[in-house]
Scaffold this active site. Structure first.
Site, PDB file in Angstrom:
ATOM      1  N   ALA A  66      29.940  49.203  13.295  1.00 29.62           N
ATOM      2  CA  ALA A  66      28.836  47.978  13.605  1.00 29.62           C
ATOM      3  C   ALA A  66      29.537  46.622  12.773  1.00 29.62           C
ATOM      4  O   ALA A  66      29.863  46.840  11.633  1.00 29.62           O
ATOM      5  CB  ALA A  66      27.619  48.385  13.575  1.00 29.62           C
ATOM      6  N   GLY A 112      29.730  52.895  13.566  1.00 29.26           N
ATOM      7  CA  GLY A 112      29.388  52.713  15.200  1.00 29.26           C
ATOM      8  C   GLY A 112      30.653  53.134  15.848  1.00 29.26           C
ATOM      9  O   GLY A 112      30.440  53.320  16.980  1.00 29.26           O
ATOM     10  N   GLU A 115      30.931  56.561  16.156  1.00 29.54           N
ATOM     11  CA  GLU A 115      29.662  57.216  17.149  1.00 29.54           C
ATOM     12  C   GLU A 115      29.830  56.675  18.508  1.00 29.54           C
ATOM     13  O   GLU A 115      29.360  57.468  19.495  1.00 29.54           O
ATOM     14  CB  GLU A 115      28.390  56.372  16.519  1.00 29.54           C
ATOM     15  CG  GLU A 115      27.740  56.798  15.304  1.00 29.54           C
ATOM     16  CD  GLU A 115      26.881  56.122  14.564  1.00 29.54           C
ATOM     17  OE1 GLU A 115      27.041  55.008  14.101  1.00 29.54           O
ATOM     18  OE2 GLU A 115      25.793  56.750  14.536  1.00 29.54           O
ATOM     19  N   GLU A 135      28.474  54.926   6.316  1.00 25.92           N
ATOM     20  CA  GLU A 135      27.282  54.149   6.146  1.00 25.92           C
ATOM     21  C   GLU A 135      26.557  54.244   4.847  1.00 25.92           C
ATOM     22  O   GLU A 135      26.176  53.328   4.324  1.00 25.92           O
ATOM     23  CB  GLU A 135      26.401  54.460   7.475  1.00 25.92           C
ATOM     24  CG  GLU A 135      26.485  53.800   8.574  1.00 25.92           C
ATOM     25  CD  GLU A 135      27.652  54.632   9.374  1.00 25.92           C
ATOM     26  OE1 GLU A 135      28.190  55.647   9.034  1.00 25.92           O
ATOM     27  OE2 GLU A 135      27.791  54.510  10.577  1.00 25.92           O
TER      28      GLU A 135
HETATM   29  N1  COA Z   1      31.972  44.596  10.450  1.00 25.30           N
HETATM   30  C1  COA Z   1      32.159  43.387  10.171  1.00 25.30           C
HETATM   31  N2  COA Z   1      33.419  43.078   9.699  1.00 25.30           N
HETATM   32  C2  COA Z   1      34.328  43.900   9.614  1.00 25.30           C
HETATM   33  C3  COA Z   1      34.077  45.381   9.793  1.00 25.30           C
HETATM   34  C4  COA Z   1      32.840  45.604  10.061  1.00 25.30           C
HETATM   35  N3  COA Z   1      32.308  46.923  10.395  1.00 25.30           N
HETATM   36  N4  COA Z   1      35.147  46.025   9.577  1.00 25.30           N
HETATM   37  C5  COA Z   1      36.400  45.119   9.201  1.00 25.30           C
HETATM   38  N5  COA Z   1      35.629  43.906   9.302  1.00 25.30           N
HETATM   39  C6  COA Z   1      36.374  42.676   9.014  1.00 25.30           C
HETATM   40  C7  COA Z   1      36.676  42.398   7.724  1.00 25.30           C
HETATM   41  O1  COA Z   1      35.629  41.999   7.146  1.00 25.30           O
HETATM   42  C8  COA Z   1      37.873  41.592   7.610  1.00 25.30           C
HETATM   43  O2  COA Z   1      37.306  40.327   7.898  1.00 25.30           O
HETATM   44  P1  COA Z   1      38.036  39.011   7.220  1.00 25.30           P
HETATM   45  O3  COA Z   1      39.465  38.799   7.649  1.00 25.30           O
HETATM   46  O4  COA Z   1      37.262  37.763   7.903  1.00 25.30           O
HETATM   47  O5  COA Z   1      37.791  39.054   6.020  1.00 25.30           O
HETATM   48  C9  COA Z   1      38.755  42.141   8.928  1.00 25.30           C
HETATM   49  O6  COA Z   1      37.839  42.757   9.712  1.00 25.30           O
HETATM   50  C10 COA Z   1      39.907  43.028   8.499  1.00 25.30           C
HETATM   51  O7  COA Z   1      39.399  43.944   7.664  1.00 25.30           O
HETATM   52  P2  COA Z   1      39.871  44.408   6.332  1.00 25.30           P
HETATM   53  O8  COA Z   1      39.098  45.151   5.542  1.00 25.30           O
HETATM   54  O9  COA Z   1      40.423  43.152   5.594  1.00 25.30           O
HETATM   55  O10 COA Z   1      41.098  45.287   6.561  1.00 25.30           O
HETATM   56  P3  COA Z   1      41.556  46.437   5.508  1.00 25.30           P
HETATM   57  O11 COA Z   1      42.932  47.217   6.280  1.00 25.30           O
HETATM   58  O12 COA Z   1      41.615  46.122   4.271  1.00 25.30           O
HETATM   59  O13 COA Z   1      40.460  47.867   5.780  1.00 25.30           O
HETATM   60  C11 COA Z   1      38.783  49.261   6.578  1.00 25.30           C
HETATM   61  C12 COA Z   1      39.862  48.351   6.715  1.00 25.30           C
HETATM   62  C13 COA Z   1      38.512  49.792   8.056  1.00 25.30           C
HETATM   63  C14 COA Z   1      38.840  50.264   5.624  1.00 25.30           C
HETATM   64  C15 COA Z   1      37.815  48.216   6.042  1.00 25.30           C
HETATM   65  O14 COA Z   1      37.791  47.154   7.023  1.00 25.30           O
HETATM   66  C16 COA Z   1      36.312  48.616   6.151  1.00 25.30           C
HETATM   67  O15 COA Z   1      35.903  49.568   5.276  1.00 25.30           O
HETATM   68  N6  COA Z   1      35.495  48.414   7.195  1.00 25.30           N
HETATM   69  C17 COA Z   1      34.147  48.757   7.283  1.00 25.30           C
HETATM   70  C18 COA Z   1      33.959  50.054   7.647  1.00 25.30           C
HETATM   71  C19 COA Z   1      32.437  50.525   7.867  1.00 25.30           C
HETATM   72  O16 COA Z   1      31.760  50.506   6.878  1.00 25.30           O
HETATM   73  N7  COA Z   1      31.955  50.581   8.902  1.00 25.30           N
HETATM   74  C20 COA Z   1      30.662  51.056   9.029  1.00 25.30           C
HETATM   75  C21 COA Z   1      29.826  50.073   9.461  1.00 25.30           C
HETATM   76  S1  COA Z   1      28.117  50.376   9.503  1.00 25.30           S
END
Ligand code: COA
Length: 261
Positions: A66, A112, A115, A135
């Site tokens: 999400a 999400g 999910e 989460e």
């Molecule tokens: N919500 C909002 N933005 C998200 C996102 C999310 N769930 N997941 C990734 N993004 C965004 C990042 O903020 C980043 O945006 P920016 O370039 O404007 O800063 C962009 O997507 C790329 O992500 P980034 O984190 O730079 O890529 P990465 O390869 O370093 O890491 C992940 C990849 C998936 C490990 C990391 O993005 C992450 O941990 N995401 C969140 C996962 C999460 O907790 N999901 C559950 C949400 S309830």
């Protein structure tokens, strides 16, 4: 219908929905959830479509969860509403469609995103896929059915481990725990999904809709689980830990949790 964040391709009886926010790793914001609802509803009513494949744009992510930036400032009531509306519009909606939906997981399927894949009727993954429910690392819990659907597939012990560690598993481990049915190289993912969809499309759509209804009926006694998930998800939004977890993500630093409610 024109959509901002999703693409729809049709090939014979098969429709492919691609979630298309690759710069945000296809994170599910409010618009995307609403567009997905409309697209699924439209395809369900399209008699020419017998199978739907759901995938993510780019090679990096199916859906990375999400959209954290959208809900970081929410109150407990807004959190609860986010979960219940999302479940109704998308997650339960997909699970209960009479048109089978295959999730083609082409990278990260987190929060999400996992999910959503779990709500689909079954899942195929590329070998670079990473699945998890992170989460609790944000001070919240899965709110789109993950606490219910993950134990159904992976068993309670593995689901509990994934939920409380928040750790990701790779595609092979996901296959071992029945989260995904097959793992293939990323370049073969759509071809295999289309091949399986083609086999489904040869069968009776009416019989398939009854089969889905019957399989799902066996899992309908967890209404209390879903309700508790929604309520607990909302409760997290009133905690200091939630504020710290989401702020830390947005500030790109590691969260320091104190356990303050
Ligand atoms: N919500 C909002 N933005 C998200 C996102 C999310 N769930 N997941 C990734 N993004 C965004 C990042 O903020 C980043 O945006 P920016 O370039 O404007 O800063 C962009 O997507 C790329 O992500 P980034 O984190 O730079 O890529 P990465 O390869 O370093 O890491 C992940 C990849 C998936 C490990 C990391 O993005 C992450 O941990 N995401 C969140 C996962 C999460 O907790 N999901 C559950 C949400 S309830």
């Amino acid at each position: 219908m024109d959509f901002e964040n999703i693409l729809i391709d049709k090939e014979g009886y098969i429709a492919i929905i691609t979630i298309d926010r690759p710069k945000k790793l296809n994170a599910l914001n409010r618009i995307t959830i609403s567009e997905l609802h409309k697209a699924f509803a439209q395809l369900e009513n399209d008699r020419e479509i017998r199978v739907i494949i759901l995938t993510g744009s780019g090679e990096k992510a199916f859906v990375a969860g999400a959209d954290i930036s959208e809900f970081a400032g929410f109150s407990p009531a807004q959190g609860e509403q986010l979960a219940s509306e999302g479940q109704e519009l998308l997650f339960n909606f997909v699970e209960n469609l009479s048109t089978p939906v295959i999730a083609a997981i082409n990278g990260f399927a987190l929060g999400g995103g996992l999910e959503l894949a779990l709500s689909c009727h079954f899942r195929i993954a590329s070998d670079n896929a990473k699945l998890g429910l992170p989460e609790v690392s944000l001070g919240v819990i899965p709110g789109y059915g993950g606490t219910q659907r993950l134990p159904q597939l992976a068993g309670r012990g593995k689901a509990m481990e994934m939920i409380v560690t928040g750790a990701m598993i790779d595609a092979k481990e996901a296959e071992r725990y029945h989260l995904v049915n097959r793992v293939v190289p990323v370049e073969e993912l759509l071809d295999l999904s289309i091949k399986i969809a083609g086999r489904i499309a040869n069968n009776s759509p009416v019989a398939i809709s009854y089969a889905i209804k019957a399989v799902n009926a066996g899992f309908k006694n967890n209404a209390l689980g879903f309700a508790t998930e929604i309520e607990s998800f909302g409760a997290c939004f009133g905690t200091e830990d939630f504020r710290e977890g989401t702020t830390a993500f947005l500030e790109k630093r590691k969260a320091k949790f104190t356990g303050t409610r």
